[in-house]
Design a protein around this motif. Sequence first.
Motif, PDB file in Angstrom:
ATOM      1  N   GLY A  70       0.844  -1.191   0.000  1.00 54.49           N
ATOM      2  CA  GLY A  70       0.000   0.000   0.000  1.00 54.49           C
ATOM      3  C   GLY A  70       0.878   1.240   0.000  1.00 54.49           C
ATOM      4  N   ASN A  71       0.607   2.151   0.929  1.00 59.90           N
ATOM      5  CA  ASN A  71       1.380   3.385   1.026  1.00 59.90           C
ATOM      6  C   ASN A  71       2.546   3.282   2.005  1.00 59.90           C
ATOM      7  N   LEU A  72       2.823   2.099   2.501  1.00 63.33           N
ATOM      8  CA  LEU A  72       4.004   1.896   3.324  1.00 63.33           C
ATOM      9  C   LEU A  72       5.151   1.409   2.437  1.00 63.33           C
ATOM     10  N   PRO A  73       6.378   1.873   2.662  1.00 60.08           N
ATOM     11  CA  PRO A  73       7.502   1.480   1.803  1.00 60.08           C
ATOM     12  C   PRO A  73       7.947   0.045   1.999  1.00 60.08           C
ATOM     13  N   ASN A  74       7.608  -0.555   3.132  1.00 67.76           N
ATOM     14  CA  ASN A  74       7.975  -1.935   3.471  1.00 67.76           C
ATOM     15  C   ASN A  74       7.187  -2.321   4.709  1.00 67.76           C
ATOM     16  N   LEU A  75       7.222  -3.590   5.073  1.00 67.51           N
ATOM     17  CA  LEU A  75       6.444  -4.021   6.235  1.00 67.51           C
ATOM     18  C   LEU A  75       6.985  -5.338   6.764  1.00 67.51           C
ATOM     19  N   TYR A  76       7.151  -5.410   8.096  1.00 69.52           N
ATOM     20  CA  TYR A  76       7.692  -6.597   8.762  1.00 69.52           C
ATOM     21  C   TYR A  76       6.853  -6.887  10.005  1.00 69.52           C
ATOM     22  N   ILE A  77       6.427  -8.136  10.172  1.00 71.64           N
ATOM     23  CA  ILE A  77       5.496  -8.476  11.253  1.00 71.64           C
ATOM     24  C   ILE A  77       5.870  -9.816  11.889  1.00 71.64           C
ATOM     25  N   VAL A  78       5.716  -9.894  13.207  1.00 70.01           N
ATOM     26  CA  VAL A  78       5.737 -11.159  13.944  1.00 70.01           C
ATOM     27  C   VAL A  78       4.465 -11.224  14.782  1.00 70.01           C
ATOM     28  N   ALA A  79       3.770 -12.361  14.729  1.00 70.82           N
ATOM     29  CA  ALA A  79       2.571 -12.581  15.532  1.00 70.82           C
ATOM     30  C   ALA A  79       2.682 -13.935  16.227  1.00 70.82           C
ATOM     31  N   ASP A  80       2.264 -13.977  17.478  1.00 72.19           N
ATOM     32  CA  ASP A  80       2.335 -15.188  18.298  1.00 72.19           C
ATOM     33  C   ASP A  80       0.934 -15.488  18.808  1.00 72.19           C
ATOM     34  N   GLY A  81       0.295 -16.512  18.226  1.00 72.08           N
ATOM     35  CA  GLY A  81      -1.096 -16.809  18.535  1.00 72.08           C
ATOM     36  C   GLY A  81      -1.293 -17.573  19.822  1.00 72.08           C
ATOM     37  N   MET A  82      -2.504 -17.498  20.338  1.00 68.14           N
ATOM     38  CA  MET A  82      -2.874 -18.251  21.539  1.00 68.14           C
ATOM     39  C   MET A  82      -4.294 -18.779  21.355  1.00 68.14           C
ATOM     40  N   GLY A  83      -4.569 -19.885  21.993  1.00 65.79           N
ATOM     41  CA  GLY A  83      -5.891 -20.489  21.893  1.00 65.79           C
ATOM     42  C   GLY A  83      -5.786 -21.988  21.734  1.00 65.79           C
ATOM     43  N   GLY A  84      -6.794 -22.701  22.199  1.00 65.73           N
ATOM     44  CA  GLY A  84      -6.773 -24.156  22.148  1.00 65.73           C
ATOM     45  C   GLY A  84      -6.985 -24.704  20.755  1.00 65.73           C
ATOM     46  N   HIS A  85      -6.851 -26.031  20.642  1.00 67.47           N
ATOM     47  CA  HIS A  85      -7.016 -26.740  19.375  1.00 67.47           C
ATOM     48  C   HIS A  85      -6.090 -26.099  18.341  1.00 67.47           C
ATOM     49  N   ARG A  86      -6.646 -25.594  17.230  1.00 65.66           N
ATOM     50  CA  ARG A  86      -5.801 -24.921  16.233  1.00 65.66           C
ATOM     51  C   ARG A  86      -6.127 -23.430  16.157  1.00 65.66           C
ATOM     52  N   ALA A  87      -6.762 -22.896  17.197  1.00 63.63           N
ATOM     53  CA  ALA A  87      -7.195 -21.501  17.155  1.00 63.63           C
ATOM     54  C   ALA A  87      -6.017 -20.534  17.181  1.00 63.63           C
ATOM     55  N   GLN A 128      -5.160  -9.921   7.603  1.00 68.43           N
ATOM     56  CA  GLN A 128      -6.086  -8.790   7.620  1.00 68.43           C
ATOM     57  C   GLN A 128      -5.335  -7.462   7.708  1.00 68.43           C
ATOM     58  N   ILE A 129      -4.232  -7.437   8.438  1.00 67.40           N
ATOM     59  CA  ILE A 129      -3.424  -6.223   8.521  1.00 67.40           C
ATOM     60  C   ILE A 129      -2.868  -5.864   7.144  1.00 67.40           C
ATOM     61  N   VAL A 130      -2.294  -6.842   6.470  1.00 67.96           N
ATOM     62  CA  VAL A 130      -1.730  -6.599   5.139  1.00 67.96           C
ATOM     63  C   VAL A 130      -2.825  -6.148   4.173  1.00 67.96           C
ATOM     64  N   ARG A 131      -3.960  -6.804   4.224  1.00 65.66           N
ATOM     65  CA  ARG A 131      -5.071  -6.435   3.335  1.00 65.66           C
ATOM     66  C   ARG A 131      -5.536  -5.005   3.598  1.00 65.66           C
ATOM     67  N   SER A 132      -5.652  -4.643   4.858  1.00 60.67           N
ATOM     68  CA  SER A 132      -6.081  -3.292   5.214  1.00 60.67           C
ATOM     69  C   SER A 132      -5.078  -2.244   4.727  1.00 60.67           C
ATOM     70  N   ILE A 133      -3.787  -2.520   4.891  1.00 58.05           N
ATOM     71  CA  ILE A 133      -2.750  -1.574   4.454  1.00 58.05           C
ATOM     72  C   ILE A 133      -2.758  -1.430   2.932  1.00 58.05           C
ATOM     73  N   GLN A 134      -2.959  -2.527   2.237  1.00 60.35           N
ATOM     74  CA  GLN A 134      -2.994  -2.482   0.774  1.00 60.35           C
ATOM     75  C   GLN A 134      -4.143  -1.617   0.257  1.00 60.35           C
ATOM     76  N   ARG A 135      -5.238  -1.584   1.005  1.00 64.37           N
ATOM     77  CA  ARG A 135      -6.415  -0.831   0.564  1.00 64.37           C
ATOM     78  C   ARG A 135      -6.464   0.593   1.104  1.00 64.37           C
ATOM     79  N   SER A 136      -5.596   0.904   2.063  1.00 65.85           N
ATOM     80  CA  SER A 136      -5.670   2.192   2.746  1.00 65.85           C
ATOM     81  C   SER A 136      -5.308   3.354   1.822  1.00 65.85           C
ATOM     82  N   THR A 137      -6.065   4.452   1.949  1.00 69.06           N
ATOM     83  CA  THR A 137      -5.751   5.675   1.212  1.00 69.06           C
ATOM     84  C   THR A 137      -5.004   6.671   2.095  1.00 69.06           C
ATOM     85  N   GLU A 138      -4.762   6.303   3.341  1.00 73.40           N
ATOM     86  CA  GLU A 138      -3.991   7.154   4.249  1.00 73.40           C
ATOM     87  C   GLU A 138      -2.549   7.265   3.762  1.00 73.40           C
ATOM     88  N   THR A 139      -1.915   8.373   4.098  1.00 68.86           N
ATOM     89  CA  THR A 139      -0.512   8.555   3.732  1.00 68.86           C
ATOM     90  C   THR A 139       0.404   8.603   4.953  1.00 68.86           C
TER      91      THR A 139
END
Length: 248
Positions: free
Chosen positions: A29-46, A57-68
């Motif tokens: 989107g309007n970001l020059p680059n992007l780096y993310i780490v996420a650590d999930g929690m929850g039972g089973h495969r949640a 969802q974060i990447v999708r939102s940034i790709q669609r954002s018109t913010e600068t």
Amino acid sequence: MQTSVAMTDIGRKRKVNQDYVYASDAPVGNLPNLYIVADGMGGHRAGDFASSYAVEQIVRSIQRSTETRPALILQKAVRYANFCLYEKSMEYEAYQGMGTTLVALTVFGSEALAVNIGDSRLYEISKEGIRQISEDHSLVAELVRKGELTPGEARRHPDKNIITRALGIQEEAEVDLFPFHADSGSKYLLCSDGLSNMVEDEDLFRIIRQDKDLQEIGGELLMKANRNGGLDNIAVVLVEIDNSEVRI
């Protein structure tokens, strides 16, 4: 020229890898680059669903954002991901109670911006030493900030894995933003607590400051965490600043 290193390892004790990494040297989107780490929690495969779905969802939102403005782009994207996760947890019984930590970074010229929620971390490694840029949202971190625990006591505390904020747990998420100057020659480490709990800061500094390929350095970080017990999943994204260009 930009290169990238982003990797995860299941560790030695877990049956499912709930850590998720994302790295893009190219604009998102309007970001020059992007780096993310996420650590999930929850039972089973949640947990593994929570981390991967939140990042998607974060990447999708940034790709669609018109913010600068990077701060608004990141804030809105993280809040959108939180809403999506929370809705999923309300909709499906198997996903109830799921959530994820998140730390993200974008670098623009000599400036950078990080966002975090939970206890996944962003470190700066320079010739002067290693410092944590993000702040943990955890029970022991709160006690350290109040002066009731030392950092050394916090590392050994039996409740060190209790976090006080996460994406997807509540309808609205409170996230922290960290703007900072990105120095040429410095390296930046985004990681889950599967690395930071298993490897001392001094060892992180020693390994990352080596004059080696970033892929090799990342592999050594995973190996060190596993040699020290590998009690959790391990996630690593390395970013190197060189003449105001980003190398991961």
